[in-house]
Design an enzyme around this catalytic site. Structure first.
Site, PDB file in Angstrom:
ATOM      1  N   ASN A   9       0.864  -1.187   0.000  1.00 55.88           N
ATOM      2  CA  ASN A   9       0.000   0.000   0.000  1.00 55.88           C
ATOM      3  C   ASN A   9       0.898   1.233   0.000  1.00 55.88           C
ATOM      4  O   ASN A   9       1.471   1.583   1.023  1.00 55.88           O
ATOM      5  CB  ASN A   9      -0.892  -0.037   1.254  1.00 55.88           C
ATOM      6  N   TRP A  10       1.020   1.863  -1.167  1.00 60.99           N
ATOM      7  CA  TRP A  10       1.956   2.989  -1.285  1.00 60.99           C
ATOM      8  C   TRP A  10       1.375   4.285  -0.719  1.00 60.99           C
ATOM      9  O   TRP A  10       2.081   5.294  -0.638  1.00 60.99           O
ATOM     10  CB  TRP A  10       2.345   3.200  -2.757  1.00 60.99           C
ATOM     11  N   LYS A  11       0.084   4.268  -0.380  1.00 66.37           N
ATOM     12  CA  LYS A  11      -0.586   5.469   0.164  1.00 66.37           C
ATOM     13  C   LYS A  11      -0.354   6.670  -0.767  1.00 66.37           C
ATOM     14  O   LYS A  11      -0.245   6.483  -1.976  1.00 66.37           O
ATOM     15  CB  LYS A  11      -0.119   5.735   1.594  1.00 66.37           C
ATOM     16  N   HIS A  95      -9.541   0.925   4.643  1.00 62.92           N
ATOM     17  CA  HIS A  95      -8.288   1.096   5.393  1.00 62.92           C
ATOM     18  C   HIS A  95      -8.554   2.007   6.588  1.00 62.92           C
ATOM     19  O   HIS A  95      -9.373   2.923   6.507  1.00 62.92           O
ATOM     20  CB  HIS A  95      -7.223   1.697   4.470  1.00 62.92           C
ATOM     21  N   GLU A  97      -7.052   4.428   7.739  1.00 63.30           N
ATOM     22  CA  GLU A  97      -6.888   5.874   7.460  1.00 63.30           C
ATOM     23  C   GLU A  97      -8.131   6.427   6.784  1.00 63.30           C
ATOM     24  O   GLU A  97      -8.514   7.581   7.008  1.00 63.30           O
ATOM     25  CB  GLU A  97      -5.622   6.102   6.610  1.00 63.30           C
ATOM     26  N   GLY A 173       2.261   2.091  10.810  1.00 56.52           N
ATOM     27  CA  GLY A 173       3.190   3.209  10.683  1.00 56.52           C
ATOM     28  C   GLY A 173       3.848   3.617  11.996  1.00 56.52           C
ATOM     29  O   GLY A 173       4.479   4.664  12.082  1.00 56.52           O
ATOM     30  N   SER A 213       3.318  -2.354  10.409  1.00 55.08           N
ATOM     31  CA  SER A 213       4.767  -2.351  10.635  1.00 55.08           C
ATOM     32  C   SER A 213       5.437  -3.686  10.306  1.00 55.08           C
ATOM     33  O   SER A 213       6.362  -4.109  11.005  1.00 55.08           O
ATOM     34  CB  SER A 213       5.087  -1.916  12.070  1.00 55.08           C
ATOM     35  N   GLY A 234       2.776  -1.261   4.315  1.00 54.84           N
ATOM     36  CA  GLY A 234       2.806   0.174   4.036  1.00 54.84           C
ATOM     37  C   GLY A 234       4.230   0.633   3.786  1.00 54.84           C
ATOM     38  O   GLY A 234       4.791   0.445   2.702  1.00 54.84           O
ATOM     39  N   GLY A 235       4.845   1.231   4.809  1.00 56.37           N
ATOM     40  CA  GLY A 235       6.172   1.835   4.679  1.00 56.37           C
ATOM     41  C   GLY A 235       7.212   0.964   3.971  1.00 56.37           C
ATOM     42  O   GLY A 235       7.939   1.445   3.092  1.00 56.37           O
TER      43      GLY A 235
HETATM   44  C1  PEP Z   1      -0.855   0.026   6.086  1.00 53.09           C
HETATM   45  O1  PEP Z   1      -1.056   1.218   6.098  1.00 53.09           O
HETATM   46  O2  PEP Z   1      -1.641  -0.722   5.487  1.00 53.09           O
HETATM   47  C2  PEP Z   1       0.324  -0.480   6.807  1.00 53.09           C
HETATM   48  C3  PEP Z   1       0.317  -1.720   7.186  1.00 53.09           C
HETATM   49  O3  PEP Z   1       1.336   0.422   7.056  1.00 53.09           O
HETATM   50  P1  PEP Z   1       2.768   0.099   7.736  1.00 53.09           P
HETATM   51  O4  PEP Z   1       3.284  -1.175   7.118  1.00 53.09           O
HETATM   52  O5  PEP Z   1       3.624   1.290   7.351  1.00 53.09           O
HETATM   53  O6  PEP Z   1       2.533  -0.017   9.190  1.00 53.09           O
END
Ligand code: PEP
Length: 252
Positions: A9-11, A95, A97, A173, A213, A234-235
């Site tokens: 997920n590049w957001k 999601h 967010e 995150g 994470s 994500g990250g």
């Molecule tokens: C996400 O936003 O779907 C996610 C899992 O982010 P991160 O891996 O950065 O915690």
């Protein structure tokens, strides 16, 4: 028997040029990888260029959101049909967010999930509790409400083609990962809920990703749990090396 699935997920990150560079690097390493489904979810502006770049590889493309209507006066929105037209195959829905900043409810997520299936898009439906909900002992109740609400009325076939992503909000995150035991416990609970709303065979066929994470260093242990079928990243999906290592950690 469930094929693991790892999605990035590049957001709201990456220009078109940066997106093409990233996915070209992924393609070099992952183009022919069997045994795990690989999905990248760039922002809308980069979807078409990324679809063109992954062409001929085993990497699929997903969007990060969509509207439930097919077309019409919904300024700023994009429909499932529009995504399918450019060969997008997956879409992240609900999601945390989007739930937190854009007011998405289980009812909205449910409408989007049904619209995604109607257009032959595979939805990745996100659920997860906040820190306050976990500390208040409400994790299972929150997850049950989200799972039942977001997946309400789906056929068994649609459920099989749905990916559920368990993402504890406190782990997204933040660098805090759920322990493997914490994650497996909730995944098993989600599978029990899926059996309650459909049947055991259907529940066993649904892939449940963990997100929050995930890094190259913790992926293998998380993905080795019996009810964890890959991850939503994500990250660590913004950089080719870490995403490639996480994808490979999902190989059985
Ligand atoms: C996400 O936003 O779907 C996610 C899992 O982010 P991160 O891996 O950065 O915690």
């Amino acid at each position: 028997m469930r094929k693991p699935i790892v999605a990035g997920n590049w957001k709201m990150n990456k220009t078109v040029a940066d997106a093409v560079t990233l996915v070209s690097d992924l393609k070099l390493d992952l183009a022919d990888l069997l045994g795990v489904d690989i999905v990248v979810c760039p922002p809308f502006t980069a979807l078409k260029s990324v679809v063109d770049t992954v062409s001929g590889s085993r990497i699929y493309v997903g969007a990060q959101n969509m509207h439930w209507e097919k077309s019409g006066a919904f300024t700023g929105e994009i429909s499932a049909e529009m995504l399918r037209e450019i060969y997008v195959h997956y879409v992240i829905l609900g999601h945390s967010e989007r739930r937190q900043y854009f007011g998405e409810t289980d009812e909205i997520v449910n409408k989007k999930t049904k619209a995604a299936h109607a257009a032959n898009l595979k939805p990745i439906v996100c659920v997860g509790e906040t820190l306050a909900e976990r500390e208040g002992g409400n994790t299972f109740a929150v997850i049950e409400k989200q799972v039942r609400g977001s997946l309400n009325g789906l056929t068994k076939m649609e459920l099989t083609n749905t990916i559920v992503a368990y993402e504890p909000v406190w782990a997204i995150g933040t660098g805090k990962t759920a322990t493997t035991a914490q994650a497996q416990e909730v995944h098993a609970h989600i599978r029990k809920l899926l059996a309650a709303i459909s049947d055991d065979t259907t529940a066993q066929s649904v892939r449940i990703q963990y997100g929050g994470s995930v890094k190259a260093s913790n992926a293998k242990e998380l993905f080795s749990q019996p009810d964890i079928d890959g991850g939503l990243i994500g990250g660590a999906s913004l950089e080719p090396r870490s995403f490639i290592e996480i994808v490979k950690a999902a190989l059985k």
